[in-house]
Design a protein around this motif. Structure first.
Motif, PDB file in Angstrom:
ATOM      1  N   CYS A 190      -6.928  -1.113   0.701  1.00 21.07           N
ATOM      2  CA  CYS A 190      -5.999  -1.567   1.731  1.00 21.07           C
ATOM      3  C   CYS A 190      -6.806  -1.880   2.984  1.00 21.07           C
ATOM      4  CB  CYS A 190      -4.983  -0.462   1.997  1.00 21.07           C
ATOM      5  SG  CYS A 190      -3.978  -0.767   3.456  1.00 21.07           S
TER       6      CYS A 190
ATOM      7  N   ASN B  80       0.448   3.988   1.293  1.00 25.37           N
ATOM      8  CA  ASN B  80       0.386   4.648   2.601  1.00 25.37           C
ATOM      9  C   ASN B  80       1.112   3.908   3.698  1.00 25.37           C
ATOM     10  OD1 ASN B  80      -1.069   6.896   2.029  1.00 25.37           O
ATOM     11  ND2 ASN B  80      -3.018   6.122   2.807  1.00 25.37           N
ATOM     12  N   CYS B  81       0.869   2.593   3.782  1.00 22.74           N
ATOM     13  CA  CYS B  81       1.314   1.904   4.985  1.00 22.74           C
ATOM     14  C   CYS B  81       2.135   0.653   4.724  1.00 22.74           C
ATOM     15  CB  CYS B  81       0.123   1.605   5.891  1.00 22.74           C
ATOM     16  SG  CYS B  81      -1.187   0.677   5.115  1.00 22.74           S
TER      17      CYS B  81
ATOM     18  N   LYS C 108      -5.680  -2.161   5.924  1.00 22.33           N
ATOM     19  CA  LYS C 108      -5.171  -1.432   7.097  1.00 22.33           C
ATOM     20  C   LYS C 108      -5.710  -0.007   7.146  1.00 22.33           C
ATOM     21  CE  LYS C 108      -0.713  -3.736   7.634  1.00 22.33           C
ATOM     22  NZ  LYS C 108       0.710  -3.509   7.372  1.00 22.33           N
ATOM     23  N   CYS C 109      -5.554   0.729   6.035  1.00 23.84           N
ATOM     24  CA  CYS C 109      -5.896   2.157   6.086  1.00 23.84           C
ATOM     25  C   CYS C 109      -7.101   2.523   5.232  1.00 23.84           C
ATOM     26  CB  CYS C 109      -4.681   3.010   5.698  1.00 23.84           C
ATOM     27  SG  CYS C 109      -4.230   2.844   3.966  1.00 23.84           S
TER      28      CYS C 109
ATOM     29  N   CYS D 128       0.856  -1.185   0.000  1.00 23.30           N
ATOM     30  CA  CYS D 128       0.000   0.000   0.000  1.00 23.30           C
ATOM     31  C   CYS D 128       0.894   1.237   0.000  1.00 23.30           C
ATOM     32  CB  CYS D 128      -0.875  -0.032   1.251  1.00 23.30           C
ATOM     33  SG  CYS D 128      -1.706   1.519   1.600  1.00 23.30           S
TER      34      CYS D 128
END
Ligand SMILES: [Zn+2]
Length: 108
Positions: free
Chosen positions: A97, A78-79, A99-100, A76
């Motif tokens: 994603c 972002n993360c 996670k985020c 991802c």
């Protein structure tokens, strides 16, 4: 027709094997086999033998070989490495994603 969470041109991180920890771009996806070909990952060296009677030297060719999608994680932006989820945006099913929640576009 089976489909993969991971598509061509995705960036993935290798989770297992000799190339564990490496990240690379997906060169090809093989949904029917559940495998992907990742740039610079699982390089196989093939010796090209010289033909008898010829003076040309044999060489070594390096190329990637496919790995199972369960051995890679989509990265991802972002993360980092993550699991892929899905949501529906209008008519389209998009990857997100887990996670985020960021939408993960499919690069063409
Ligand atoms: Zn994320």
């Amino acid at each position: 027709m089976p489909s993969l969470n991971i598509h061509r041109n995705d960036t993935v991180k290798v989770l297992t094997g000799a190339d564990r920890g490496k990240t690379g771009r997906v060169l090809r996806a093989f949904p029917d086999k559940g495998t992907v070909l990742v740039e610079h990952v699982r390089i196989v060296k093939k010796t090209i033998s010289s033909k008898t009677g010829q003076r040309t030297k044999g060489g070594i060719a390096e190329h990637e070989s496919p790995i199972n999608v369960s051995n890679v994680a989509l990265v991802c932006p972002n993360c980092g490495p993550t699991r892929v989820g899905f949501k529906t945006e209008g008519e389209a099913k998009v990857r997100i994603c887990k996670k985020c929640g960021q939408t993960l576009p499919t690069k063409k």
